[in-house]
Enzyme design. Structure first.
Site, mmCIF file in Angstrom:
data_model
loop_
_atom_site.group_PDB
_atom_site.id
_atom_site.type_symbol
_atom_site.label_atom_id
_atom_site.label_comp_id
_atom_site.label_asym_id
_atom_site.label_seq_id
_atom_site.Cartn_x
_atom_site.Cartn_y
_atom_site.Cartn_z
ATOM 1 N N CYS A 196 -87.165 19.747 72.986
ATOM 2 C CA CYS A 196 -87.049 21.157 73.357
ATOM 3 C C CYS A 196 -86.660 22.005 72.166
ATOM 4 C CB CYS A 196 -86.003 21.325 74.443
ATOM 5 S SG CYS A 196 -85.937 19.905 75.492
ATOM 6 N N GLN A 245 -80.659 11.980 81.615
ATOM 7 C CA GLN A 245 -80.837 10.817 80.730
ATOM 8 C C GLN A 245 -80.109 9.579 81.256
ATOM 9 O OE1 GLN A 245 -82.770 10.497 78.116
ATOM 10 N NE2 GLN A 245 -83.313 12.612 77.687
ATOM 11 N N HIS A 297 -89.352 12.621 85.118
ATOM 12 C CA HIS A 297 -90.169 12.172 83.974
ATOM 13 C C HIS A 297 -89.378 11.499 82.855
ATOM 14 C CE1 HIS A 297 -89.628 15.276 80.709
ATOM 15 N NE2 HIS A 297 -89.155 15.980 81.720
HETATM 16 C C1 LIG Z 1 -85.065 16.304 79.753
HETATM 17 C C2 LIG Z 1 -83.719 16.834 80.047
HETATM 18 C C3 LIG Z 1 -83.542 17.988 80.811
HETATM 19 C C4 LIG Z 1 -84.703 18.808 81.319
HETATM 20 O O1 LIG Z 1 -85.381 18.123 82.332
HETATM 21 P P1 LIG Z 1 -86.813 18.622 82.824
HETATM 22 O O2 LIG Z 1 -87.074 17.792 84.032
HETATM 23 O O3 LIG Z 1 -87.757 18.358 81.703
HETATM 24 O O4 LIG Z 1 -86.690 20.073 83.142
HETATM 25 C C5 LIG Z 1 -82.271 18.410 81.066
HETATM 26 N N1 LIG Z 1 -81.212 17.734 80.598
HETATM 27 C C6 LIG Z 1 -81.327 16.628 79.850
HETATM 28 C C7 LIG Z 1 -80.118 15.930 79.367
HETATM 29 C C8 LIG Z 1 -82.591 16.142 79.543
HETATM 30 O O5 LIG Z 1 -82.711 15.049 78.776
#
Ligand SMILES: *Cc1c(COP(=O)(O)O)cnc(C)c1O
Length: 391
Positions: free
Chosen positions: A328, A183, A205
């Site tokens: 999630c 993030q 993403h």
């Molecule tokens: C979205 C996210 C993930 C997971 O990332 P992906 O690329 O979707 O596997 C892990 N940690 C944090 C803090 C996230 O926001």
């Protein structure tokens, strides 16, 4: 498709149209479709060159050397590789590891996995704003501590951990430091050349790249040893086998390069959109903005509304895409463990929503969302009061 106001950029971002163009250059017969591991012909060399350019761009955003970047399928895989890989490779020195209660599931579940295998885990409790302090980490350290994992920016609160201070402590004590920066990348300055971090998980993403690609930064000096979790052809210096997805990798490189060029200006714009959004609630009472006032990124706004159920509010906000808790965890109706983790009551956690801003958010969207939200909260509160009056 109806015109949804998208305010869930922390769950995922659309691919920037400029990046989508890059994606398409690496797929078809007239493009650079080769296997970057093919060493015997130009088709392979071109793909390899694209991969290496992207690697330099991702490294560039975080102040790393290209050789410190390992491609993965996303931050989840990067977290797995970092945490399991570091624990497995260093367990001869000790089996105590430290993380926090409000990490992303990709981190939490790796620590639970280690716990099942006999590692001892200390779960740090954040303060009410969602931050972990250097003093807390220091108090938890033991002779046999080998790894600490903390996120740079919390995905529900936007809170920023003091990585510099914690990293300096851990470097001094010879303990590995993994940071989930999914993030943070593109949203704040991250410079591993000046920050004592050993491992860092990145995702495309969350920063206008495609889903399904990410990277792990693995420090070279001082050298960090981790064990591979995926075995095969020995790609990525043996740390992560599997044919590289050239199109995904090139797109992540492009997205991260755009973040490098435009991130600062963007953060300024989010700051003003945030104020505009929050100002619009001036008339509503019982509104709480969770997370720190200053140690935060501007794009994530988590708000609790007293006397309102978050799920009902989500429904009432038809046409505005936001979330209660993280994507999630939203398969369950349990209140967010992150909001519970900063000490909110189940009711307050349940009555909170996360609004996250992004590159394509406009003032008009913010105004409309604020208006609909104000109406919905007032309506739900009236209904609640009426129901209470009749029982
Ligand atoms: C979205 C996210 C993930 C997971 O990332 P992906 O690329 O979707 O596997 C892990 N940690 C944090 C803090 C996230 O926001």
């Amino acid at each position: 498709m109806t015109q949804t106001i998208y305010l869930d950029y922390a769950a995922t971002t659309p691919v920037d149209p400029r990046v989508a163009e890059t994606l398409q250059q690496y797929l078809t017969p007239d493009g650079i479709f080769g296997n970057p591991a093919s060493r015997s012909h130009a088709v392979g060399w071109q793909a390899e060159a694209a991969v290496e350019q992207a690697r330099a761009r991702v490294a560039g955003l975080v102040g790393a050397d290209s050789r410190e970047i390992v491609w993965t399928s996303g931050a989840t895989e990067s977290d797995n590789l970092a945490i399991k890989g570091a624990a497995m490779a260093n367990q001869a020195h000790g089996r105590h590891v430290i993380t926090s209660l409000i990490e992303h599931k990709a981190v939490v579940d790796c620590f639970l996995w280690l716990q099942e295998r006999g590692f001892e885990v200390t779960w740090l409790e954040p303060d009410e704003a969602g931050c972990i302090s250097r003093a807390q980490v220091e108090a938890a350290l033991r002779e046999d501590t080998i790894l600490v994992s903390l996120m740079a920016v919390n995905n529900e609160l936007g809170s920023i951990n003091p990585l510099q201070a914690i990293g300096a402590l851990l470097r001094e004590r010879g303990v590995l430091f993994h940071v989930d920066a999914a993030q943070a990348a593109g949203k704040m300055a991250l410079d591993v050349s000046a920050m004592p971090v050993d491992l860092m998980a990145l995702s495309a993403h969350k920063a206008y790249g495609p889903k399904g690609v990410g990277a792990l930064y693995v420090r070279r000096s001082p050298d960090v040893t981790i064990e591979a979790q995926i075995h095969g052809g020995g790609h990525e210096r043996g740390l992560r086998s599997g044919t590289l997805a050239t199109h995904q990798v090139a797109a992540m490189g492009h997205a991260f390069n755009l973040a490098l060029e435009e991130g600062d200006a963007e953060a300024g714009r989010f700051e003003s959109l945030r104020s505009r959004f929050l100002d619009a609630f001036g008339g509503l009472s019982g509104v709480h903005v969770h997370g720190p006032e200053r140690a935060r990124i501007p794009g994530i706004i988590n708000i609790g509304f007293e006397g309102v159920d978050g799920e009902s509010l989500l429904l009432a906000l038809r046409g505005v895409a936001v979330s209660s808790g993280s994507a999630c965890a939203s398969a369950t109706t349990e209140p967010s463990y992150v909001l519970r983790g900063i000490g909110l009551s189940p009711e307050m956690a349940q009555g909170s929503l996360r609004f996250s801003l992004g590159r394509f958010s406009t003032e008009e969207e913010i105004d409309t969302a604020a208006e609909r939200l104000t109406e919905a909260v007032a309506r739900l509160r009236e209904r609640g009061a009426a129901r209470r009056a009749t029982v």
